[in-house]
Scaffold this motif. Structure first.
Motif, PDB file in Angstrom:
ATOM      1  N   MET A   1      72.911 -23.464  22.276  1.00  0.00           N
ATOM      2  CA  MET A   1      72.737 -22.014  22.322  1.00  0.00           C
ATOM      3  C   MET A   1      72.818 -21.531  23.769  1.00  0.00           C
ATOM      4  SD  MET A   1      69.384 -21.496  19.949  1.00  0.00           S
ATOM      5  CE  MET A   1      69.582 -20.042  18.987  1.00  0.00           C
TER       6      MET A   1
ATOM      7  N   SER B   1      71.877 -16.075  22.822  1.00  0.00           N
ATOM      8  CA  SER B   1      71.594 -16.593  21.479  1.00  0.00           C
ATOM      9  C   SER B   1      70.114 -16.923  21.313  1.00  0.00           C
ATOM     10  CB  SER B   1      72.425 -17.847  21.194  1.00  0.00           C
ATOM     11  OG  SER B   1      73.799 -17.553  21.225  1.00  0.00           O
TER      12      SER B   1
ATOM     13  N   HIS C   1      68.361 -13.622  20.895  1.00  0.00           N
ATOM     14  CA  HIS C   1      68.605 -13.149  19.527  1.00  0.00           C
ATOM     15  C   HIS C   1      67.690 -13.881  18.547  1.00  0.00           C
ATOM     16  CE1 HIS C   1      70.711 -11.969  15.874  1.00  0.00           C
ATOM     17  NE2 HIS C   1      70.717 -13.256  15.553  1.00  0.00           N
TER      18      HIS C   1
END
Length: 124
Positions: free
Chosen positions: A3, A7, A10
């Motif tokens: 990631m 990410s 998120h």
């Protein structure tokens, strides 16, 4: 390793349901795509973002403001703030998650954050 930083943000905001009041986020990034990063940081309510490499006094200033529950900007940090306000961060204990795909960067960030925030618990 699978990631990138956005990410992770998120995942924190959407999957873990950790909102900006519960979990302020400082995002350190390279300047590869500033417009996209700016949009995503607004979307995920990132409190502050800084382009690497960062200056220690700017990092201190931003962390200090975040710990006080304020919006933070590296542009407003002063080199003189470190000595004057270090006691403020030492009064409480904090948890800081350091995320990077480079182990050297993680070690460096951990060292810097530990020197700025005496009572920090570093998470990885």
């Amino acid at each position: 390793p699978y990631m990138d930083g956005l990410s992770v943000i998120h995942h924190i905001r959407q999957n873990l349901k950790k909102g900006p009041k519960e979990l302020p986020i400082l995002f350190l990034h390279s300047s590869s795509d500033e417009d996209f990063i700016h949009q995503e940081c607004q979307r995920y309510e990132v409190h502050a973002k800084m382009v690497k490499p960062v200056k220690m006094y700017q990092l201190f200033g931003v962390l200090n403001q975040l710990m006080k529950g304020r919006q933070a900007s590296p542009e407003t940090a002063s080199p003189n703030v470190v000595g004057k306000e270090a006691d403020v961060l030492g009064e409480k204990s904090y948890k800081v998650l350091v995320v990077d795909d480079n182990k050297i960067n993680i070690m460096l960030a951990n060292k810097i954050v530990s020197s700025i925030i005496p009572n920090v618990k570093l998470l990885q």
